[in-house]
Design an enzyme around this catalytic site. Sequence first.
Site, PDB file in Angstrom:
ATOM      1  N   VAL A 266       0.965  -1.304   0.002  1.00 30.65           N
ATOM      2  CA  VAL A 266       0.008   0.108  -0.155  1.00 30.65           C
ATOM      3  C   VAL A 266       0.817   1.203  -0.224  1.00 30.65           C
ATOM      4  CG1 VAL A 266      -0.228   0.020   2.477  1.00 30.65           C
ATOM      5  CG2 VAL A 266      -1.952   1.289   1.263  1.00 30.65           C
ATOM      6  N   SER A 267       0.647   2.100  -0.859  1.00 29.07           N
ATOM      7  CA  SER A 267       1.211   3.459  -1.033  1.00 29.07           C
ATOM      8  C   SER A 267       2.747   3.171  -1.201  1.00 29.07           C
ATOM      9  CB  SER A 267       0.874   4.306   0.234  1.00 29.07           C
ATOM     10  OG  SER A 267       1.180   5.663   0.271  1.00 29.07           O
TER      11      SER A 267
END
Length: 272
Positions: free
Chosen positions: A94-95
Amino acid sequence: MMDVGGRTLRVAHWRLDEPSDHPPLLFFNGIGANIEAVAPLAEMLTERGFVMFDMPGTGESPDPTIPYNPFTMSWTATQILDHLGLEEVDVMGVSWGGAMAQHYALQYPGRTRRLVLVATTAGMLMVPGNPAALTKMANPRRYIDPKFMNEHFQTLYGGVDKDGAAHQKDDHIGRLKPPSPRGYFYQLIAMLGWTSLPALPFMNKEVLIMMGDDDQIVPLVNGKILNTAIRNSRLEVIEGGGHLFLLTHADESVATLRKFLDAPDGEDRAAA
């Protein structure tokens, strides 16, 4: 705590000793985020193993003594998998961790079955988000000062809480542990100059890209760029989702994740 690749890292894993028809999931977290921030996701995926670790200087992993980069940290992740007796895994990030997940899959294709990219970009060639959100994103006070995080939560992350649990924001803030200044800085500089874009057309994995349409940090267009560059990819947009849609739209996110990971081999490739 595990000594791997010349580093001491805090590693968490779920259900590796339980029988499963699914490969475990190796998860790379967002910048500055500790294991507890994503523990609810690991606990929801009850049918499969789950592995993640605190980056040096985050959570309870000791400060890094020297800087690292995606190549060295991907190699370290394989040492963790070896220690746990795991060969092939699904990889998710994520990210900031989504960039790590891309690099890992490109560096170790033989150990990666499928790839899930959440609220992430192709690196330095990204389309930037809301300047107000990016400025606050770079401020480690979002981990250190609960009042700061509470006041700027909407600016930082955007999105509508579809699951309707007003306590989720406070619950998320309560699970955060601030990274050390050195740990946060080294994580920031680890991706300087990095981009996956030239290599993505050669990615031969089935890839799920999940993006929120109200993400103030990583605009949706970045997911469209990834989707265009990766041949065997599909893009799922979480309506009303901000940067933390894995939290605010947890049920929808997990259902989408399961559908992709549990699909027969080649199904997404045929659909594409």
